[in-house]
Design an enzyme around this catalytic site. Structure first.
Site, PDB file in Angstrom:
ATOM      1  N   ARG A  62       6.306  48.290  28.493  1.00 47.34           N
ATOM      2  CA  ARG A  62       8.057  48.545  29.019  1.00 47.34           C
ATOM      3  C   ARG A  62       8.506  48.054  29.576  1.00 47.34           C
ATOM      4  O   ARG A  62       9.992  46.810  29.253  1.00 47.34           O
ATOM      5  CB  ARG A  62       8.292  49.893  29.451  1.00 47.34           C
ATOM      6  CG  ARG A  62       9.482  49.992  29.503  1.00 47.34           C
ATOM      7  CD  ARG A  62       9.962  51.666  30.245  1.00 47.34           C
ATOM      8  NE  ARG A  62      11.283  52.465  30.020  1.00 47.34           N
ATOM      9  CZ  ARG A  62      12.133  52.559  29.899  1.00 47.34           C
ATOM     10  NH1 ARG A  62      12.487  51.426  30.929  1.00 47.34           N
ATOM     11  NH2 ARG A  62      13.749  52.917  29.165  1.00 47.34           N
ATOM     12  N   CYS A  99      16.275  51.993  39.383  1.00 46.01           N
ATOM     13  CA  CYS A  99      16.280  50.659  38.693  1.00 46.01           C
ATOM     14  C   CYS A  99      16.516  49.934  40.000  1.00 46.01           C
ATOM     15  O   CYS A  99      17.625  49.886  40.480  1.00 46.01           O
ATOM     16  CB  CYS A  99      17.000  50.460  37.849  1.00 46.01           C
ATOM     17  SG  CYS A  99      16.988  51.523  36.535  1.00 46.01           S
TER      18      CYS A  99
HETATM   19  P1  XMP Z   1      18.855  58.185  35.942  1.00 48.94           P
HETATM   20  O1  XMP Z   1      20.213  56.895  36.673  1.00 48.94           O
HETATM   21  O2  XMP Z   1      19.176  59.124  34.873  1.00 48.94           O
HETATM   22  O3  XMP Z   1      18.468  56.715  34.703  1.00 48.94           O
HETATM   23  O4  XMP Z   1      18.127  58.316  36.841  1.00 48.94           O
HETATM   24  C1  XMP Z   1      17.263  56.948  34.133  1.00 48.94           C
HETATM   25  C2  XMP Z   1      17.024  56.038  33.066  1.00 48.94           C
HETATM   26  O5  XMP Z   1      16.765  55.075  33.675  1.00 48.94           O
HETATM   27  C3  XMP Z   1      15.659  53.824  32.972  1.00 48.94           C
HETATM   28  N1  XMP Z   1      14.483  53.556  34.069  1.00 48.94           N
HETATM   29  C4  XMP Z   1      14.546  52.633  34.694  1.00 48.94           C
HETATM   30  N2  XMP Z   1      14.470  51.332  34.747  1.00 48.94           N
HETATM   31  N3  XMP Z   1      13.616  50.080  35.904  1.00 48.94           N
HETATM   32  C5  XMP Z   1      14.358  49.880  35.284  1.00 48.94           C
HETATM   33  O6  XMP Z   1      14.996  49.218  35.020  1.00 48.94           O
HETATM   34  C6  XMP Z   1      12.703  51.116  36.062  1.00 48.94           C
HETATM   35  O7  XMP Z   1      11.412  52.073  36.998  1.00 48.94           O
HETATM   36  C7  XMP Z   1      13.223  52.649  35.335  1.00 48.94           C
HETATM   37  N4  XMP Z   1      12.550  54.021  34.892  1.00 48.94           N
HETATM   38  C8  XMP Z   1      13.392  54.072  34.500  1.00 48.94           C
HETATM   39  C9  XMP Z   1      15.633  54.067  31.855  1.00 48.94           C
HETATM   40  O8  XMP Z   1      16.271  53.751  31.232  1.00 48.94           O
HETATM   41  C10 XMP Z   1      15.342  56.073  32.279  1.00 48.94           C
HETATM   42  O9  XMP Z   1      16.261  57.248  31.370  1.00 48.94           O
END
Ligand code: XMP
Length: 489
Positions: free
Chosen positions: A404, A308
């Protein structure tokens, strides 16, 4: 703007103080709630991301007692067919195997074996799963060098010599039928003689048992699917409900918004029998709003994820540990479970999230490097990685995920990404990752003397630590010779 600025903490800022204990890690229960009405046997959920959860990951998660959320970066039909595959999965049953027609050449069977490894190929009238079974072609029915140009129909074992049973037939009954016979393959047919499943003696023998699998009332594996406030939301919701998704996850970057609240209300009004998990949020006010709209669970996490960039690009977010605590205070009053989404680096983070008020955690990066994730394999610097990307990365948004991040009508070249594309070291099967995560949770509960997750939440005392504390927590002053399965230096 308010005057005082409160402190917000994340997992690395806190530790749990050990408590008097009479309980061993193996004795604790890690059962939990996914939503108001749906229980899990372990508190792990795989993320709704197109490099994490499709049917393979969702099946593995549910077999171990958790659940997977099938991503929505595809058209509604594709997503619904992934949901249907999880619902139809029966451990040990091969559903929808590759089939051939009697007119096909043996060389096609040779190609299938070489490319996919399938040695037993059911033969149907027209070579599709919609027509009657007429035979079975196995490796014993032909010689690669001699029969490549022969017709399948001339070499196959014909219908009358096959071991056949009819639907409905459970796994243990199928096992009994195979044990009683000298055949090594059993074909389970539907009433109209089309194929329901192929069962092989070898699969039965190596079949692991999954006594803790998370299942619905009809003994099918649980599965959830993501939806969002997009133009085709109504169509997507209908197709996912028809495919029997157990939970719809309204999955957005900003859950405290009109679009999400309206989507939750729409689903609860038209499909009251389906549970809705909504998010993502990071404040008590947002939790109140989603619960009032009818959410059966809420998902917390603005910007903690490994891929993120929301906090950097927009300057918005709340460190995940405080966000969980703040939301859980409200949610607990309404008996609504909180799912902590993102930022899990180690099993200790899962334990802190649970003790801090989460009912379960959602995981992306720790599962993205496993065999069950759909990411492509990358070779770099002599190592093998899997591709893992944020759903707010440019490529994921151009392939369908714009809504999203509230950019549904934005041209591709004007997109403002909130995520990056990355690579994760290939790790092997998700099962071992799950095993280590659950082991860490159990260990934490043993230190707390907590027999179950609600007790864990009520007895845990946290301390805030400093940068020196974090340094002391990790291995230090030694060179790590070998990574542990749950700690990579
Ligand atoms: P981890 O830390 O487990 O996080 O890899 C997975 C979660 O990250 C969120 N997610 C995003 N958040 N930009 C964001 O700000 C993104 O591009 C993005 N893609 C995923 C999502 O909630 C996921 O479950």
């Amino acid at each position: 703007m308010k005057n005082s600025i409160p402190l917000a903490l994340t997992f690395d800022d806190v530790l749990m103080v050990p408590q008097y204990s009479e309980i061993l890690p193996k004795q604790v229960s890690i059962k939990t709630l996914f939503t108001r009405n749906i229980e899990l046997n372990m508190p792990l959920i795989s993320a709704a991301m197109d490099t994490v959860t499709e049917e393979k990951m969702a099946i593995t998660m549910a077999l171990h007692g958790g659940v997977g959320v099938i991503h929505k970066n595809c058209d509604p039909d594709t997503q619904a067919s992934m949901v249907a595959k999880v619902k139809r999965f029966e451990n040990g049953f091969i559903r929808e195997p590759m089939v051939l027609s009697p007119q096909a050449k043996i060389v096609e069977a040779i190609v299938i074996k070489e490319e996919h490894g399938f040695k037993a190929i059911p033969v149907t009238e027209d070579g599709t799963l919609n027509s009657k079974v007429v035979g079975l072609l196995t490796r014993n029915d032909y010689l690669k060098n001699k029969h490549a140009d022969c017709m399948v129909g001339d070499r196959m074992t014909p219908f009358e010599d096959l071991l056949i049973a009819y639907e409905p037939l459970g796994l243990s009954e199928a096992n009994d039928v195979l044990e009683e016979s000298r055949h090594s393959k059993l074909l389970i047919l539907n009433k109209d003689d089309t194929l329901h499943a192929l069962v092989t003696r070898r699969d039965m023998e190596k079949n692991e048992n999954f006594p803790l699998a998370a299942k619905d009332n009809g003994k099918r594996l649980l599965v959830a699917a993501a939806v969002g406030p997009a133009h085709n939301m109504e169509e997507r919701v209908k197709k996912l409900v028809d495919a029997r998704a157990d939970v719809l996850v309204v999955d957005t970057a900003h859950g405290h918004s009109k679009g999400v609240i309206d989507t939750v209300k729409y689903i609860k009004k038209h499909y009251p029998e389906v549970d809705v998990l909504a998010g993502n949020i990071a404040s008590p006010q947002a939790a109140e709003a989603l619960i009032e709209a009818g959410a059966d669970g809420i998902k917390v996490g603005i910007g903690p994820g490994s891929i993120c960039t929301t906090r950097i690009i927009a300057g918005v977010g709340v460190p995940q540990f405080s966000a969980i605590q703040n939301v859980a205070k409200v949610a607990q009053k309404h008996n609504i479970p909180v799912i902590a989404d993102g930022g899990i680096k180690y099993s200790g983070d899962v334990a802190k999230a649970l003790a801090g008020g989460a009912s379960a955690v959602m995981i992306g990066s720790l599962l993205a490097g496993t065999e069950e994730s759909p990411g492509e394999i990358i070779y770099a610097e002599g190592k093998t990685y899997k591709y893992y990307r944020g759903m707010g990365s440019i490529t994921a948004m151009t392939e369908g995920g714009k809504e999203r991040y509230a950019q549904a009508n934005v041209a591709d070249e004007k997109l403002v990404p909130e995520g990056i594309e990355g690579k994760i070291l290939l790790k092997g099967k998700a099962t071992s990752e799950i095993f280590q995560l659950c082991g860490g949770i159990r260990s934490a509960m043993g230190y707390a003397g907590a027999k179950d997750i609600p007790t864990f939440q009520s007895v845990t005392e946290f301390v805030q630590i400093t940068a020196a504390g974090i340094r002391e927590s990790h291995p230090h002053d030694v060179g790590i010779l070998k990574d542990a399965p749950n700690y990579r230096g």
